[in-house]
Design an enzyme around this catalytic site. Sequence first.
Site, PDB file in Angstrom:
ATOM      1  CD  GLU A  87      -3.153  -0.621   0.094  1.00 12.48           C
ATOM      2  OE1 GLU A  87      -2.946   0.382  -0.393  1.00 12.48           O
ATOM      3  OE2 GLU A  87      -4.074  -1.688  -0.086  1.00 12.48           O
ATOM      4  CD  GLU A 118       4.821 -21.266  11.434  1.00 14.22           C
ATOM      5  OE1 GLU A 118       4.457 -21.415  12.867  1.00 14.22           O
ATOM      6  OE2 GLU A 118       3.773 -20.473  10.683  1.00 14.22           O
TER       7      GLU A 118
END
Length: 306
Positions: A87, A118
């Site tokens: 953004e 992960e």
Amino acid sequence: MEQWESRGHLLTEQINPNSLNLDQLNPLELVDLFNREDAQTLKAIAMARQELALGISLTSQALAKGGRLFYIGAGTSGRLGVLDAAECPPTFCTPPELVQGIIAGGAAALVRSSEDLEDKAEDGAAIIAQREIHELDVVVGITAGGTTPYVHGALQAAKQRGATTIAISCVPAEQVEIAVDVDIRLLTGPELLAGSTRLKAGTVTKMALNILSTGTMVMLGKVYGNQMVDVAVTNHKLHDRALRIICHLTDVSREEAAILLEKSGRRVKLALLMQKTGLSAAAGQELLQKHRGQLRAALQAYNQID
């Protein structure tokens, strides 16, 4: 990391006593319960205000010197980092490399769950080397439960390279220690759906990232008043917004704003400076560069000279 094999003690994994009958609630009762629990996110942000402010200060200082901001995480945490980074270019006209989001598993993990990735701390360390992190950079490790090896590996590697390190987690420090420069703890309590950290933990993490990135951009002069004067004019909606910003801050007509915007090369900040000073686009750009893109500082300097 054997010390983390049992995770039942973690705040994000505990059972929420307020939702023991979750499967028996009707839709309205579910909405009301979520609403009550989500109020914890505001309290968590308030409790972490000092750490968030320090994060903004350190990040803006680093970026002003030529550094970059990296978010790194896995699963929901990684996706939130990528979202916030994505953004920044349209909102603040930043180059895509200035704020980067890294998720374990890469782009494919954005749309398909890859939880097993992960667990590899070495992969986190490797991505830090791959992105050539250095002492001017800031690395924000995002891990709701505080234990994600991928994030810990990245933070440790970043620290070894001299980068500023920030951690965002939703468990208290006494449960998981994270060796970083800024340790942001967002304590929202156990989830309504036990262990589902895409809920309150995800919400409060997004709030924190909003504050960190927007606060940093404010400090870098990407905002004038409360207007996004560095907005990238890339579509009809943003062109309209750019015109409205110019009109609001200068009291010119929409037609005059459109002319200014084109003369400035569709750079709102430059258009504003040109209107307020009468400078040409080239002279205005030179003045802005002299003041590191800070419109307010450029205007003050011009008025003192004038």
